[in-house]
Design a protein around this motif. Sequence first.
Motif, PDB file in Angstrom:
ATOM      1  N   VAL A  47      11.613  22.812  52.991  1.00 12.42           N
ATOM      2  CA  VAL A  47      10.358  23.570  53.016  1.00 12.42           C
ATOM      3  C   VAL A  47       9.668  23.328  54.363  1.00 12.42           C
ATOM      4  O   VAL A  47       9.718  22.221  54.900  1.00 12.42           O
ATOM      5  N   SER A  48       9.013  24.349  54.887  1.00 12.93           N
ATOM      6  CA  SER A  48       8.282  24.207  56.143  1.00 12.93           C
ATOM      7  C   SER A  48       7.206  23.128  56.011  1.00 12.93           C
ATOM      8  O   SER A  48       6.488  23.086  55.002  1.00 12.93           O
ATOM      9  N   VAL A  60     -16.356   8.592  53.749  1.00 16.05           N
ATOM     10  CA  VAL A  60     -17.394   9.345  54.453  1.00 16.05           C
ATOM     11  C   VAL A  60     -18.740   8.773  54.032  1.00 16.05           C
ATOM     12  O   VAL A  60     -19.106   8.828  52.860  1.00 16.05           O
ATOM     13  N   ASP A  61     -19.428   8.185  54.987  1.00 20.48           N
ATOM     14  CA  ASP A  61     -20.736   7.562  54.725  1.00 20.48           C
ATOM     15  C   ASP A  61     -20.687   6.633  53.511  1.00 20.48           C
ATOM     16  O   ASP A  61     -21.588   6.621  52.678  1.00 20.48           O
ATOM     17  N   GLY A  62     -19.585   5.870  53.393  1.00 13.98           N
ATOM     18  CA  GLY A  62     -19.457   4.877  52.336  1.00 13.98           C
ATOM     19  C   GLY A  62     -18.849   5.381  51.040  1.00 13.98           C
ATOM     20  O   GLY A  62     -18.580   4.592  50.140  1.00 13.98           O
ATOM     21  N   ALA A  63     -18.605   6.687  50.900  1.00 11.19           N
ATOM     22  CA  ALA A  63     -18.005   7.244  49.685  1.00 11.19           C
ATOM     23  C   ALA A  63     -16.575   7.683  49.962  1.00 11.19           C
ATOM     24  O   ALA A  63     -16.289   8.270  51.010  1.00 11.19           O
ATOM     25  N   LEU A  64     -15.683   7.417  49.018  1.00  7.09           N
ATOM     26  CA  LEU A  64     -14.295   7.836  49.185  1.00  7.09           C
ATOM     27  C   LEU A  64     -14.169   9.342  48.963  1.00  7.09           C
ATOM     28  O   LEU A  64     -14.790   9.899  48.055  1.00  7.09           O
ATOM     29  N   VAL A  65     -13.350   9.971  49.793  1.00  9.67           N
ATOM     30  CA  VAL A  65     -13.119  11.412  49.739  1.00  9.67           C
ATOM     31  C   VAL A  65     -11.619  11.652  49.896  1.00  9.67           C
ATOM     32  O   VAL A  65     -10.958  10.983  50.691  1.00  9.67           O
ATOM     33  N   VAL A  66     -11.084  12.617  49.146  1.00 11.70           N
ATOM     34  CA  VAL A  66      -9.683  13.004  49.255  1.00 11.70           C
ATOM     35  C   VAL A  66      -9.580  14.161  50.243  1.00 11.70           C
ATOM     36  O   VAL A  66     -10.287  15.155  50.114  1.00 11.70           O
ATOM     37  N   ALA A  67      -8.687  14.032  51.210  1.00  9.70           N
ATOM     38  CA  ALA A  67      -8.414  15.098  52.172  1.00  9.70           C
ATOM     39  C   ALA A  67      -6.960  15.527  51.988  1.00  9.70           C
ATOM     40  O   ALA A  67      -6.059  14.685  51.984  1.00  9.70           O
ATOM     41  N   VAL A  68      -6.738  16.825  51.803  1.00 11.55           N
ATOM     42  CA  VAL A  68      -5.393  17.350  51.591  1.00 11.55           C
ATOM     43  C   VAL A  68      -5.073  18.263  52.772  1.00 11.55           C
ATOM     44  O   VAL A  68      -5.674  19.317  52.923  1.00 11.55           O
ATOM     45  N   VAL A  69      -4.149  17.802  53.631  1.00 13.84           N
ATOM     46  CA  VAL A  69      -3.841  18.505  54.878  1.00 13.84           C
ATOM     47  C   VAL A  69      -2.327  18.655  55.045  1.00 13.84           C
ATOM     48  O   VAL A  69      -1.561  17.871  54.498  1.00 13.84           O
ATOM     49  N   PRO A  70      -1.895  19.658  55.821  1.00 16.38           N
ATOM     50  CA  PRO A  70      -0.454  19.844  56.019  1.00 16.38           C
ATOM     51  C   PRO A  70       0.171  18.662  56.763  1.00 16.38           C
ATOM     52  O   PRO A  70      -0.460  18.081  57.644  1.00 16.38           O
ATOM     53  N   VAL A  71       1.419  18.339  56.393  1.00 16.72           N
ATOM     54  CA  VAL A  71       2.097  17.221  57.064  1.00 16.72           C
ATOM     55  C   VAL A  71       2.399  17.557  58.519  1.00 16.72           C
ATOM     56  O   VAL A  71       2.635  16.660  59.313  1.00 16.72           O
ATOM     57  N   SER A  72       2.360  18.838  58.871  1.00 14.10           N
ATOM     58  CA  SER A  72       2.629  19.248  60.250  1.00 14.10           C
ATOM     59  C   SER A  72       1.453  18.941  61.176  1.00 14.10           C
ATOM     60  O   SER A  72       1.579  19.045  62.396  1.00 14.10           O
ATOM     61  N   GLY A  73       0.322  18.546  60.618  1.00 12.51           N
ATOM     62  CA  GLY A  73      -0.854  18.242  61.427  1.00 12.51           C
ATOM     63  C   GLY A  73      -1.434  16.885  61.073  1.00 12.51           C
ATOM     64  O   GLY A  73      -0.775  16.054  60.452  1.00 12.51           O
TER      65      GLY A  73
END
Length: 163
Positions: A47-48, A60-73
């Motif tokens: 898969v690409s 972020v400012d002390g709170a956990l945040v989930v970031a979902v980003v492409p593996v190509s970047g």
Amino acid sequence: MAKKKQPAGTPAIVALTAAAAEFTVHAYEHDPAHPSYGEEAAQAMGVSPDRVFKTLIAEVDGALVVAVVPVSGSLDLKALAAAVSGKRAAMADPALAERTTGYVRGGISPLGQRKPLRTVLDASAAAHSTICVSAGRRGLEVELPPATLAALTSATTSPIARP
């Protein structure tokens, strides 16, 4: 009293099954020596890398945040902070990310986390009919429409990745 039978699989697969979501599971042999979990998944599935998304935990400012980003970047921390109306973002401590999500690094899924966290999905996901994310274990991915992922994680969509 008989126990109610639970769907088999990781918490991510259980969450998808409980939501009656359409998804496909892709399993592959994980190589511990591979330098990138996401790139390994893309190669193994054919898969690409633009369609395979990694799940990163940031603070972020002390709170956990989930970031979902492409593996190509990679994750743009300033863009992530702005997406959640925060000032400062940094990658979370890996041990804290594992404890909070219930998953191990390289197998953190945005779905079925132990503690639901605010989630931001990179805007590039909308360019694909389906994307792949970790199913909660190294060597296991789920493929699903980006809108399904956003709905099940209450994610906002924002341009948070850079090439």
